[in-house]
Design a protein around this motif. Structure first.
Motif, PDB file in Angstrom:
ATOM      1  N   ARG A  68       9.624   5.998   3.805  1.00  0.00           N
ATOM      2  CA  ARG A  68       8.363   5.752   3.086  1.00  0.00           C
ATOM      3  C   ARG A  68       8.152   4.259   2.837  1.00  0.00           C
ATOM      4  N   ILE A  69       9.234   3.552   2.514  1.00  0.00           N
ATOM      5  CA  ILE A  69       9.111   2.104   2.324  1.00  0.00           C
ATOM      6  C   ILE A  69       8.662   1.446   3.623  1.00  0.00           C
ATOM      7  N   PHE A  70       9.271   1.840   4.737  1.00  0.00           N
ATOM      8  CA  PHE A  70       8.886   1.275   6.036  1.00  0.00           C
ATOM      9  C   PHE A  70       7.429   1.586   6.371  1.00  0.00           C
ATOM     10  N   GLN A  71       6.988   2.813   6.042  1.00  0.00           N
ATOM     11  CA  GLN A  71       5.597   3.179   6.290  1.00  0.00           C
ATOM     12  C   GLN A  71       4.646   2.350   5.422  1.00  0.00           C
ATOM     13  N   LEU A 122       9.885  -5.822   8.866  1.00  0.00           N
ATOM     14  CA  LEU A 122       8.620  -6.553   8.880  1.00  0.00           C
ATOM     15  C   LEU A 122       8.580  -7.532  10.053  1.00  0.00           C
ATOM     16  N   LYS A 123       9.679  -8.234  10.272  1.00  0.00           N
ATOM     17  CA  LYS A 123       9.756  -9.185  11.392  1.00  0.00           C
ATOM     18  C   LYS A 123       9.550  -8.471  12.725  1.00  0.00           C
ATOM     19  N   TYR A 124      10.164  -7.276  12.843  1.00  0.00           N
ATOM     20  CA  TYR A 124      10.000  -6.478  14.059  1.00  0.00           C
ATOM     21  C   TYR A 124       8.542  -6.078  14.248  1.00  0.00           C
ATOM     22  N   LEU A 125       7.893  -5.618  13.187  1.00  0.00           N
ATOM     23  CA  LEU A 125       6.486  -5.223  13.277  1.00  0.00           C
ATOM     24  C   LEU A 125       5.602  -6.397  13.668  1.00  0.00           C
ATOM     25  N   LYS A 183      17.043   8.881   3.193  1.00  0.00           N
ATOM     26  CA  LYS A 183      16.336   8.576   4.435  1.00  0.00           C
ATOM     27  C   LYS A 183      14.824   8.672   4.248  1.00  0.00           C
ATOM     28  N   ILE A 184      14.393   9.652   3.472  1.00  0.00           N
ATOM     29  CA  ILE A 184      12.959   9.805   3.188  1.00  0.00           C
ATOM     30  C   ILE A 184      12.452   8.602   2.412  1.00  0.00           C
ATOM     31  N   ARG A 185      13.231   8.139   1.418  1.00  0.00           N
ATOM     32  CA  ARG A 185      12.830   6.971   0.621  1.00  0.00           C
ATOM     33  C   ARG A 185      12.668   5.750   1.514  1.00  0.00           C
ATOM     34  N   LEU A 219       0.846  -1.184   0.000  1.00  0.00           N
ATOM     35  CA  LEU A 219       0.000   0.000   0.000  1.00  0.00           C
ATOM     36  C   LEU A 219       0.890   1.245   0.000  1.00  0.00           C
ATOM     37  N   GLU A 220       0.393   2.308  -0.603  1.00  0.00           N
ATOM     38  CA  GLU A 220       1.174   3.537  -0.686  1.00  0.00           C
ATOM     39  C   GLU A 220       1.393   4.141   0.695  1.00  0.00           C
TER      40      GLU A 220
END
Length: 242
Positions: A205-208, A234-237, A200-202, A173-174
């Motif tokens: 955004r990927i993490f978000q 992802l594993k952490y989340l 860092k912004i890129r 998802l965006e």
């Protein structure tokens, strides 16, 4: 790309002529839209195209004859016939990308209790649903298909980036978006977006995107497309969610 829309309500689609990206694509002749009134192919002087179902049951069923003749009136060697139906495979971004490569799509819009199944078995190339629910007719699903396909056709949007970052295109998802003002009712834009550090912004955004996808559509996540650091995040989340 040409869309031929077979419907009992051709006037329903007039709004697309002036509608945002689709309207611009029509005006610039990138796509062509034609509507075909199925009633015009009725052999009944009253334009009747439905009848009672064999075997009994509620409602009426659209007849095979008018539908077949309406399809044949616009079909050519490059045509793909799609029946918009809750019984079809559910539409997704992958299917939209696939369909955007076609030259001519014929969109069949059913009504009442559906259509004579001989049409589905013999004159349809694909049956598509826009979701697990039932609508009055297929006009709105057809509009969804037209909109989703049109924005993928080269020349419609300003650049590939315009849609490649959107939800579902990359499998995630965006990420959330923000604009001015920086502060509203005590609510702040995330500080990292103001940093000017593009890398860092890129990554942020990927993490978000990963976080949002995990929360709302975990079924979309394909771990094979993630980098090692993204897999770790992802594993952490997932561990945080228990």
């Amino acid at each position: 790309m040409k869309f031929s829309i077979l419907t009992l309500f051709p006037e329903f689609f007039n709004c697309l002529i002036d509608y945002s990206i689709v309207g611009r694509a029509i005006k610039e002749s990138i796509i062509e839209l034609e509507t075909v009134n199925i009633r015009e192919f009725s052999e009944n002087k009253h334009g009747q195209v439905d009848d009672y179902p064999y075997g009994g049951g509620p409602g009426m069923v659209m007849q095979v004859g008018p539908i077949y003749r309406s399809i044949e009136s616009v079909r050519n060697d490059n045509s793909k016939v799609i029946y918009l139906s809750p019984k079809g495979k559910v539409l997704n971004q992958k299917k939209l990308i696939e369909l955007s490569r076609e030259n001519h799509l014929i969109l069949l819009n059913g009504h009442y209790e559906g259509i004579d199944n001989r049409v589905v078995e013999n004159y349809i190339d694909e049956e598509i649903s826009i979701g697990d629910y039932v609508l009055t007719g297929a006009e709105i699903p057809s509009m969804v298909l037209i909109d989703g396909i049109t924005r993928l056709i080269p020349g419609v949007l300003s650049s590939e980036e315009s849609y490649s970052i959107e939800s579902h295109y990359s499998g995630l998802l965006e990420y959330p978006q923000y604009t001015r003002p920086q502060r509203f009712n005590g609510l702040e834009v995330p500080e990292i977006l103001l940093s000017g550090n593009h890398e860092k912004i890129r990554q942020y955004r990927i993490f978000q995107s990963i976080k949002l996808t995990l929360e709302n559509r975990p079924d979309l996540i394909d771990k094979s497309k993630l980098t090692d650091i993204e897999k770790e995040y992802l594993k952490y989340l997932e561990s945080e969610r228990g």
